[in-house]
Scaffold this active site. Structure first.
Site, PDB file in Angstrom:
ATOM      1  N   HIS A  65       0.820  -1.217   0.000  1.00 36.77           N
ATOM      2  CA  HIS A  65       0.000   0.000   0.000  1.00 36.77           C
ATOM      3  C   HIS A  65       0.852   1.264   0.000  1.00 36.77           C
ATOM      4  O   HIS A  65       0.682   2.159  -0.813  1.00 36.77           O
ATOM      5  CB  HIS A  65      -0.900   0.020   1.235  1.00 36.77           C
ATOM      6  CG  HIS A  65      -2.186  -0.718   1.051  1.00 36.77           C
ATOM      7  ND1 HIS A  65      -2.236  -2.030   0.673  1.00 36.77           N
ATOM      8  CD2 HIS A  65      -3.473  -0.328   1.203  1.00 36.77           C
ATOM      9  CE1 HIS A  65      -3.499  -2.417   0.598  1.00 36.77           C
ATOM     10  NE2 HIS A  65      -4.270  -1.392   0.900  1.00 36.77           N
ATOM     11  N   ARG A 379     -12.791   0.157  -6.818  1.00 37.24           N
ATOM     12  CA  ARG A 379     -13.542   1.167  -6.064  1.00 37.24           C
ATOM     13  C   ARG A 379     -13.462   2.516  -6.756  1.00 37.24           C
ATOM     14  O   ARG A 379     -12.406   2.885  -7.266  1.00 37.24           O
ATOM     15  CB  ARG A 379     -12.981   1.304  -4.648  1.00 37.24           C
ATOM     16  CG  ARG A 379     -13.278   0.059  -3.872  1.00 37.24           C
ATOM     17  CD  ARG A 379     -13.090   0.229  -2.400  1.00 37.24           C
ATOM     18  NE  ARG A 379     -13.687  -0.931  -1.774  1.00 37.24           N
ATOM     19  CZ  ARG A 379     -13.212  -1.551  -0.720  1.00 37.24           C
ATOM     20  NH1 ARG A 379     -12.136  -1.083  -0.126  1.00 37.24           N
ATOM     21  NH2 ARG A 379     -13.826  -2.597  -0.223  1.00 37.24           N
ATOM     22  N   ARG A 535     -10.287  -1.172   6.810  1.00 40.22           N
ATOM     23  CA  ARG A 535      -9.400  -0.211   7.476  1.00 40.22           C
ATOM     24  C   ARG A 535      -9.791  -0.041   8.952  1.00 40.22           C
ATOM     25  O   ARG A 535     -10.723   0.674   9.283  1.00 40.22           O
ATOM     26  CB  ARG A 535      -9.505   1.121   6.736  1.00 40.22           C
ATOM     27  CG  ARG A 535      -8.477   2.141   7.125  1.00 40.22           C
ATOM     28  CD  ARG A 535      -8.603   3.345   6.228  1.00 40.22           C
ATOM     29  NE  ARG A 535      -8.418   2.997   4.824  1.00 40.22           N
ATOM     30  CZ  ARG A 535      -8.796   3.766   3.806  1.00 40.22           C
ATOM     31  NH1 ARG A 535      -9.379   4.917   4.031  1.00 40.22           N
ATOM     32  NH2 ARG A 535      -8.593   3.381   2.569  1.00 40.22           N
TER      33      ARG A 535
HETATM   34 FE1  F3S Z   1      -4.386  -2.483  -2.923  1.00 38.98          FE
HETATM   35 FE2  F3S Z   1      -6.418  -1.338  -4.086  1.00 38.98          FE
HETATM   36 FE3  F3S Z   1      -6.368  -3.917  -3.839  1.00 38.98          FE
HETATM   37  S1  F3S Z   1      -5.391  -0.608  -2.276  1.00 38.98           S
HETATM   38  S2  F3S Z   1      -5.127  -4.371  -2.025  1.00 38.98           S
HETATM   39  S3  F3S Z   1      -4.961  -2.687  -5.038  1.00 38.98           S
HETATM   40  S4  F3S Z   1      -8.111  -2.590  -3.468  1.00 38.98           S
END
Ligand code: F3S
Length: 640
Positions: A65, A379, A535
């Site tokens: 991340h 998303r 989260r």
């Molecule tokens: Fe990373 Fe987006 Fe998947 S933040 S884990 S690529 S939903």
């Protein structure tokens, strides 16, 4: 009566409870995964439990991340994660090795096993026949310590796939169509189990795209059978020995049914700002595009990238478009580099990012103001891209690449002959970026930089609480609204006092200051409060600010579980009209003393004298967790 796949795996892992939908059950967890944004907390919590070595079959700590290093914070966190993993028996996937779900599918997932991950897209593992569930970091910490995972026994929705995808139509279009039909609430309380003759036509990465976005349906998880296609995928990953067949009995019964004819599907697009605002690409028409982003745990498999490379080969990215591409794993990245496809992508003018979440979590590549960005991600919530007024559309890699060339939203069928990419018979296998745990933990010192602050611990819940409503919000508040991410905030994730200053900052910049000054209080919400992600900072940081209860019309599953884990009471309006009887700033008195016996609590609004009965839906165990001030306190009590 025969059993479906979900029932079979749950039964084989059942620790306690009855497998009746809605009843609380506990299951044994075989594998865990964490990513860095949730991992630092999960491992601080694991350390606080005092268990020397994980008790799971396999636990993996990924860094995907927060890989951008503009200050010391992320690098400090990575070093902490690496050393804490080495000490406690956890594999460590280094930054650059790829996105947790994709790497886990490629290198670790095992059909028939259970996987608990501190990331909401953990159900990606269902593509290989795992029962893979997303949860808060604290739940994962407990599972690493050998504790079971508690959940309400889900209903099982059978989606029968028939027919086969037409050229230029992809797995992303299947899940977008399902989102169109079922909505972002359609999977709540359910496992979505795929079956039917169409399953055999889909590769494991295609299945994983579908199970990945089951999270957007709100589902507990999604799962495919483990069949010959799965065996060949594992064989190509050099892991055939991990394969076993998993299928539903012929006479298996499901709680609900849906049928999708793959032959009838067309390229689809989810429009701003919700993954279920789905329409056909042809219907939406050729809107001008500023940015195209290809990657994420949803759509960056080898075949996804090869299709993109095939579309881009010999062409140039439109001058008004910024095309960014992040391959999902080092395995994919290196294979593209070695077979020449990366050269085609670079030659077309794409900007190559590392194998990580990147723009999906707002880590760089925010679109221009008011910009339109097409993304292969899962998303498109408002503001998640890092640009408050950007318009994000979710599409397949084929639609994304075609649009990057044309400069407008494009149906890839307009490109002509389709590009066929076969699944590789052998993937490139090099696990050198996965560090095994130390054989002798005493040789490892866990390194804590200044960004790693001690874990805040909640106090026991008083029997009666009198506080004000700090904030009243509407429906579909996401964890991004509650605890925003992005390059400025995410580096503070191991520093709760600092990150809590940003709670609800996009809705009300004074929230944190007011909450601290008032010594805590309540939040009032509408439907689907806390949708979006696992989260846990969206519960942990409000807890630090003194939030005692959230009163909402309904909650998203993982966020509700996180609230309980951190000792915040989730209360649901029995009569939705009572939502209107509470205003921001009203002082409420809540009596929690009879919570266990009654299943309900009485809320008195001291501003207007109105009494409201609300239900909590907590099991006796969850009531004890809340009273103890959260799962960590509860677990410590149990172990003492
Ligand atoms: Fe990373 Fe987006 Fe998947 S933040 S884990 S690529 S939903």
């Amino acid at each position: 009566m025969g059993e479906n796949i979900a029932q079979k795996i749950i039964k084989a892992h059942l620790v306690s409870g009855q497998m009746e939908p809605g009843k609380e059950i506990a299951i044994k967890i075989d594998q865990t995964l964490t990513q860095d944004a949730t991992g630092t907390m999960a491992y601080l919590q694991f350390e606080a439990m005092g268990v020397p070595r994980v008790k799971t079959r396999l636990s993996v700590s990924y860094v995907d991340h927060n890989t951008l290093q503009t200050g010391f914070e992320n690098a400090d966190d990575h070093r902490f994660l690496q050393t804490v993993a080495a000490k406690h028996g956890i594999y460590f996937s280094r930054p650059g090795n790829g996105i947790c779900h994709q790497v886990h599918l490629e290198r670790f997932g095992v059909p028939g096993q259970t996987l608990l991950g501190s990331d909401s897209h953990t159900p990606t593992g269902g593509g290989i026949g795992m029962l893979a569930i997303g949860a808060g970091g604290l739940d994962v910490a407990v599972a690493m310590g050998g504790g079971p995972f508690y959940l309400n026994m889900p209903k099982v929705l059978n989606i029968k796939l028939t027919g086969h995808l037409q050229p230029w139509v992809s797995a992303k279009d299947i899940i977008l169509e399902i989102l169109r039909i079922l909505s972002v609430k359609g999977g709540v309380g359910k496992v979505i189990e795929y079956g039917g003759p169409g399953v055999a036509t889909l590769s494991v990465p295609e299945r994983a795209t579908i199970t990945n976005m089951g999270a957007e349906l709100g589902a507990t998880t999604s799962i495919f059978p483990s069949d010959e296609v799965t065996r060949l995928f594992l064989k190509a990953q050099g892991r055939e020995q991990d394969w076993q067949e998993i299928k539903a009995d012929e006479d298996a019964v499901y709680d609900e049914y849906l049928e999708i004819n793959l032959s009838e599907l067309e390229p689809m697009v989810a429009q701003p700002h919700s993954p279920d605002r789905v329409a056909k690409v042809k219907e939406v028409g050729p809107i001008a595009v500023n940015q195209v982003a290809i990657g994420s745990c949803t759509n960056s498999s080898f075949t996804d990238m090869m299709k993109v490379a095939g579309i881009l080969k010999g062409k140039k990215v439109h001058p008004d478009v910024s095309l960014v591409i992040s391959p999902g794993s080092k395995q994919v990245f290196e294979m593209l580099a070695r077979n020449g496809a990366l050269a085609d992508i670079i030659s077309a003018g794409a900007r190559i990012l590392e194998s990580a979440c990147g723009p999906c979590i707002g880590m760089g590549q925010s679109p221009c103001s008011g910009g339109i960005s097409l993304r292969t991600f899962n998303r498109n919530f408002e503001g998640r891209s890092g640009t408050a007024d950007a318009q994000i559309y979710l599409v397949s890699p084929e639609v994304a690449a075609a649009s990057a060339i044309k400069g407008v939203l494009t149906d890839p069928r307009d490109l002509g002959a389709p590009i066929e990419i076969a699944q590789p018979e052998k993937f490139l296998i090099d696990d050198s970026m996965v560090l095994p745990p130390a054989e002798d933990p005493s040789t490892v010192e866990v390194v804590r930089g200044p960004n790693i602050k001690p874990l805040p611990i909640n106090r026991e819940l008083p029997e009666k609480v009198e506080c004000s409503v700090l904030l009243k919000v509407g429906d579909n508040i996401t964890t991004d609204h509650i605890m925003p991410a992005g390059a400025k905030i995410l580096p503070l994730r191991s520093n709760i006092p600092a990150i809590s200053q940003y709670v609800f900052s996009a809705i009300d910049p004074t929230f944190a200051e007011r909450a601290l000054a008032a010594g805590g209080g309540f939040i009032v919400g509408g439907h689907n409060y806390g949708q979006g992600s696992s989260r846990e900072h969206a519960a942990l940081a409000p807890m630090y600010l003194g939030v005692k209860a959230v009163l909402a019309k309904s909650f998203a599953r993982i966020h509700r579980a996180n609230l309980i884990n951190f000792g915040i009471v989730p209360l649901t309006f029995i009569n939705e009209a009572d939502y209107d009887a509470i205003g921001q700033g009203d002082k409420l008195a809540i009596d929690f003393s009879k919570m266990a016996e009654a299943g309900k609590v009485t809320v008195t609004n001291l501003a207007n004298g109105k009494q409201i009965t609300m239900e909590h839906g907590l099991s006796p165990r969850q009531v004890d967790i809340i009273k103890a001030g959260g799962l960590l306190n509860y677990t410590k009590k149990q172990n003492s």
